[in-house]
Design a protein around this motif. Sequence first.
Motif, mmCIF file in Angstrom:
data_model
loop_
_atom_site.group_PDB
_atom_site.id
_atom_site.type_symbol
_atom_site.label_atom_id
_atom_site.label_comp_id
_atom_site.label_asym_id
_atom_site.label_seq_id
_atom_site.Cartn_x
_atom_site.Cartn_y
_atom_site.Cartn_z
ATOM 1 N N VAL A 170 -5.938 -2.961 -1.037
ATOM 2 C CA VAL A 170 -5.976 -1.581 -1.525
ATOM 3 C C VAL A 170 -6.371 -0.646 -0.389
ATOM 4 O O VAL A 170 -7.440 -0.805 0.209
ATOM 5 N N THR A 171 -5.520 0.329 -0.120
ATOM 6 C CA THR A 171 -5.833 1.381 0.837
ATOM 7 C C THR A 171 -6.171 2.642 0.065
ATOM 8 O O THR A 171 -5.335 3.162 -0.677
ATOM 9 N N VAL A 172 -7.415 3.115 0.209
ATOM 10 C CA VAL A 172 -7.853 4.330 -0.468
ATOM 11 C C VAL A 172 -7.740 5.484 0.513
ATOM 12 O O VAL A 172 -8.469 5.544 1.497
ATOM 13 N N ARG A 173 -6.829 6.399 0.244
ATOM 14 C CA ARG A 173 -6.675 7.587 1.077
ATOM 15 C C ARG A 173 -7.402 8.760 0.442
ATOM 16 O O ARG A 173 -7.283 8.994 -0.761
ATOM 17 N N THR A 174 -8.125 9.498 1.275
ATOM 18 C CA THR A 174 -8.779 10.709 0.803
ATOM 19 C C THR A 174 -7.806 11.865 0.960
ATOM 20 O O THR A 174 -7.386 12.191 2.069
ATOM 21 N N GLY A 175 -7.435 12.477 -0.150
ATOM 22 C CA GLY A 175 -6.504 13.587 -0.084
ATOM 23 C C GLY A 175 -5.698 13.725 -1.359
ATOM 24 O O GLY A 175 -5.866 12.963 -2.316
ATOM 25 N N ASP A 176 -4.816 14.718 -1.353
ATOM 26 C CA ASP A 176 -3.962 15.016 -2.500
ATOM 27 C C ASP A 176 -2.596 14.391 -2.252
ATOM 28 O O ASP A 176 -1.943 14.668 -1.232
ATOM 29 N N VAL A 177 -2.147 13.553 -3.170
ATOM 30 C CA VAL A 177 -0.870 12.869 -2.979
ATOM 31 C C VAL A 177 0.284 13.858 -2.840
ATOM 32 O O VAL A 177 1.262 13.573 -2.138
ATOM 33 N N THR A 178 0.173 15.023 -3.476
ATOM 34 C CA THR A 178 1.276 15.980 -3.395
ATOM 35 C C THR A 178 1.460 16.528 -1.985
ATOM 36 O O THR A 178 2.556 16.963 -1.623
ATOM 37 N N ASP A 179 0.394 16.505 -1.186
ATOM 38 C CA ASP A 179 0.512 16.961 0.205
ATOM 39 C C ASP A 179 1.350 15.998 1.045
ATOM 40 O O ASP A 179 1.890 16.391 2.084
ATOM 41 N N ASP A 180 1.421 14.742 0.622
ATOM 42 C CA ASP A 180 2.136 13.721 1.390
ATOM 43 C C ASP A 180 3.465 13.328 0.766
ATOM 44 O O ASP A 180 4.105 12.376 1.208
ATOM 45 N N LEU A 181 3.893 14.051 -0.266
ATOM 46 C CA LEU A 181 5.089 13.630 -0.990
ATOM 47 C C LEU A 181 6.329 13.580 -0.108
ATOM 48 O O LEU A 181 7.156 12.664 -0.245
ATOM 49 N N ASP A 182 6.482 14.538 0.784
ATOM 50 C CA ASP A 182 7.671 14.534 1.637
ATOM 51 C C ASP A 182 7.734 13.265 2.482
ATOM 52 O O ASP A 182 8.772 12.598 2.556
ATOM 53 N N ALA A 183 6.615 12.921 3.121
ATOM 54 C CA ALA A 183 6.576 11.738 3.982
ATOM 55 C C ALA A 183 6.708 10.456 3.165
ATOM 56 O O ALA A 183 7.342 9.483 3.600
ATOM 57 N N LEU A 184 6.131 10.444 1.972
ATOM 58 C CA LEU A 184 6.233 9.259 1.125
ATOM 59 C C LEU A 184 7.651 9.100 0.586
ATOM 60 O O LEU A 184 8.165 7.980 0.450
ATOM 61 N N ALA A 185 8.294 10.227 0.273
ATOM 62 C CA ALA A 185 9.629 10.181 -0.313
ATOM 63 C C ALA A 185 10.700 9.804 0.699
ATOM 64 O O ALA A 185 11.632 9.050 0.380
ATOM 65 N N ASP A 186 10.576 10.307 1.946
ATOM 66 C CA ASP A 186 11.634 9.996 2.929
ATOM 67 C C ASP A 186 11.327 8.755 3.750
ATOM 68 O O ASP A 186 12.111 8.354 4.610
ATOM 69 N N GLY A 187 10.157 8.126 3.490
ATOM 70 C CA GLY A 187 9.836 6.877 4.173
ATOM 71 C C GLY A 187 9.267 7.039 5.563
ATOM 72 O O GLY A 187 9.038 6.040 6.246
ATOM 73 N N SER A 188 9.025 8.285 5.995
ATOM 74 C CA SER A 188 8.455 8.462 7.325
ATOM 75 C C SER A 188 6.986 8.038 7.370
ATOM 76 O O SER A 188 6.451 7.764 8.443
ATOM 77 N N ASP A 189 6.345 7.990 6.224
ATOM 78 C CA ASP A 189 5.008 7.396 6.115
ATOM 79 C C ASP A 189 5.192 5.884 6.115
ATOM 80 O O ASP A 189 5.931 5.338 5.284
ATOM 81 N N ASP A 190 4.545 5.202 7.054
ATOM 82 C CA ASP A 190 4.736 3.761 7.180
ATOM 83 C C ASP A 190 4.472 3.008 5.884
ATOM 84 O O ASP A 190 5.129 2.004 5.592
ATOM 85 N N ALA A 191 3.519 3.499 5.095
ATOM 86 C CA ALA A 191 3.176 2.808 3.849
ATOM 87 C C ALA A 191 4.293 2.883 2.823
ATOM 88 O O ALA A 191 4.315 2.105 1.870
ATOM 89 N N ALA A 192 5.226 3.825 3.017
ATOM 90 C CA ALA A 192 6.305 4.017 2.048
ATOM 91 C C ALA A 192 7.662 3.669 2.618
ATOM 92 O O ALA A 192 8.691 3.953 2.006
ATOM 93 N N ALA A 193 7.682 3.027 3.776
ATOM 94 C CA ALA A 193 8.962 2.772 4.456
ATOM 95 C C ALA A 193 9.928 1.975 3.589
ATOM 96 O O ALA A 193 11.148 2.175 3.649
ATOM 97 N N ALA A 194 9.412 1.051 2.791
ATOM 98 C CA ALA A 194 10.281 0.208 1.960
ATOM 99 C C ALA A 194 10.358 0.709 0.525
ATOM 100 O O ALA A 194 10.973 0.058 -0.327
ATOM 101 N N GLY A 195 9.764 1.856 0.233
ATOM 102 C CA GLY A 195 9.744 2.365 -1.125
ATOM 103 C C GLY A 195 8.683 1.666 -1.966
ATOM 104 O O GLY A 195 8.064 0.694 -1.532
ATOM 105 N N PHE A 196 8.473 2.169 -3.170
ATOM 106 C CA PHE A 196 7.456 1.612 -4.064
ATOM 107 C C PHE A 196 8.108 0.975 -5.274
ATOM 108 O O PHE A 196 9.055 1.511 -5.845
ATOM 109 N N ASP A 197 7.567 -0.162 -5.659
ATOM 110 C CA ASP A 197 8.047 -0.839 -6.864
ATOM 111 C C ASP A 197 7.492 -0.176 -8.120
ATOM 112 O O ASP A 197 8.149 -0.181 -9.168
ATOM 113 N N VAL A 198 6.290 0.358 -8.007
ATOM 114 C CA VAL A 198 5.623 0.995 -9.150
ATOM 115 C C VAL A 198 4.848 2.203 -8.640
ATOM 116 O O VAL A 198 4.230 2.147 -7.572
#
Length: 293
Positions: A170-198
């Motif tokens: 479990v990686t606990v990030r301090t912050g608002d997920v909506t601030d990182d949505l662009d990076a999470l959605a396009d996979g430029s955030d390493d944690a989201a490179a393969a997409g999310f199953d859930v």
Amino acid sequence: MNDTDPTADPSPTGADGTGADSADAEATDAAEADRSPVLLVRENREYLLQPGERLETDLGILRVPDDVQPGDTVATHLDTEFVVRRLRGPDLFHHFERTGAPMVPRDIGLVLGETGVGAGDRVLDAGTGTGVLAAYLARAGAEVLTYEQDPEFADVARENMAMAGVADAVTVRTGDVTDDLDALADGSDDAAAAGFDVVTLDTADAPTVAARADELLVPGGYLAMYVPFVEGSREAALAAEDAGLVDVTTHETIQREFTFGERGSRPDTAPVGHTGFLTVARAPDAPTLVDEG
């Protein structure tokens, strides 16, 4: 390129020059990591203690052996016996340090059952709070990235993950997920490179995240949103539908305990029956096929 300065003093090593001190330190750290807390239980009493810990109680002084194992019996100096229990999910709910009202086990069970989360899954979670849901997801075998806006709450959640033995998952990030949505959605955030199953949400901005769920989820992945009020649940469900997700359903989570007495059986009036609304949706497995013939 090697940036080592050849004129600098060599790194400290053990007496034999083999780095034994470093190896010993690593072994000590590993041993400490294995010292998971255990519950000492007697009737309606439960004490969460570390191996080697000492606790003074009105029933006597408890000294937990370093090599304590679940199923052992530990006696106080007054010969009062406690049974050792390994921590399980419901125990975490009761013994985590709380920073608010955590999601209750029955609602967590719905999330696990409706999404089928399991070993190897990647989960994006928002609204960490105490971290009970994140811990359950990790104990089911998932790798979890969870967001908590309050820095103090996030620190507590990290401590709780260590207690649960899932800090590595479990990686606990301090912050608002909506601030990182662009990076999470396009996979430029390493944690989201393969997409999310859930994707699991227990946060007021669930509709905002739901609107991007088609970009966050792998084909066939699940979105689960826990919302306290029906108005927010409706908004979240409509956002999921607008994002192209399918099988959008909303459940009210209600559970009644029963009491059995000499006069008869009836629902217990003490516990709270309703806790919230859970909206579940799924990313389509493939784009909609259009018959052009």
